[in-house]
Design an enzyme around this catalytic site. Structure first.
Site, PDB file in Angstrom:
ATOM      1  N   CYS A 127       0.921  -1.101   0.007  1.00 56.39           N
ATOM      2  CA  CYS A 127      -0.027  -0.098  -0.106  1.00 56.39           C
ATOM      3  C   CYS A 127       1.009   1.143   0.089  1.00 56.39           C
ATOM      4  O   CYS A 127       1.920   1.382  -0.016  1.00 56.39           O
ATOM      5  CB  CYS A 127      -0.917  -0.018   1.393  1.00 56.39           C
ATOM      6  SG  CYS A 127      -2.196   0.955   1.158  1.00 56.39           S
TER       7      CYS A 127
ATOM      8  N   CYS B 103      -3.936  -0.779  -2.906  1.00 56.30           N
ATOM      9  CA  CYS B 103      -4.352   0.833  -3.286  1.00 56.30           C
ATOM     10  C   CYS B 103      -3.967   1.351  -4.755  1.00 56.30           C
ATOM     11  O   CYS B 103      -2.949   0.704  -5.185  1.00 56.30           O
ATOM     12  CB  CYS B 103      -4.004   1.697  -2.288  1.00 56.30           C
ATOM     13  SG  CYS B 103      -2.144   2.287  -2.263  1.00 56.30           S
TER      14      CYS B 103
ATOM     15  N   CYS C 248       4.232   0.614  -8.313  1.00 54.05           N
ATOM     16  CA  CYS C 248       4.784  -0.777  -7.473  1.00 54.05           C
ATOM     17  C   CYS C 248       6.244  -1.065  -8.129  1.00 54.05           C
ATOM     18  O   CYS C 248       6.337  -0.807  -9.316  1.00 54.05           O
ATOM     19  CB  CYS C 248       3.961  -1.891  -8.011  1.00 54.05           C
ATOM     20  SG  CYS C 248       4.586  -3.549  -7.249  1.00 54.05           S
TER      21      CYS C 248
END
Length: 144
Positions: A10, A82, A89
């Site tokens: 997240c 999220c 990422c």
């Protein structure tokens, strides 16, 4: 058979990813080695701890961690929880499969709440949605 290593990622590793790690350990601890981390660290959200405790899962000893702190863990699956984490990422040097399963941000949902109970209802809804995913879909996603 070795446990599958799953990371819940997240933005700040304060709420959603912590709840997901807690549920994965609670529901599938015999098959999953669960971790959580963030792109940044925002500390552990006390309301996340409170609503998880209501459901019988203690995450009070979790800490907010940066994703880089898990660089040496040979992950099998990374679940971004999220949109910001999904879009940002990092690349993982392992064979980790990366999937996005987005959940609403409880602090954002609760910011205009008229009472503490109304705010906690936002956290409870997201907690229950995360539990449903972990309970129903996580093992298939990781290949268990």
């Amino acid at each position: 058979m070795a446990k599958k290593k799953v990371l819940f990622l997240c933005t700040g590793n304060s709420c959603r990813s912590q709840m997901a790690e807690g549920w994965a350990r609670h529901l599938h601890g015999d098959k999953i080695e669960a971790y959580s981390a963030g792109i940044a660290t925002h500390g552990l959200n006390p309301n996340a701890v409170k609503v998880m405790n209501e459901a019988g899962v203690d995450i009070s000893d979790h800490t907010s961690k940066l994703v880089g702190s898990l660089a040496d863990v040979p992950l099998d699956l990374v679940v971004t929880v999220c949109g910001h984490a999904d879009e940002n990422c990092p690349a993982f040097p392992t064979h980790a499969k990366v999937v996005h399963v987005g959940f609403d941000d409880p602090p954002k949902l609760a910011k205009d709440a008229a009472s503490e109970d109304e705010a906690l209802q936002c956290y409870r809804r997201v907690r229950d949605e995360i539990r449903s995913y972990i309970q129903s879909d996580l093992l298939a996603t990781v290949g268990q």
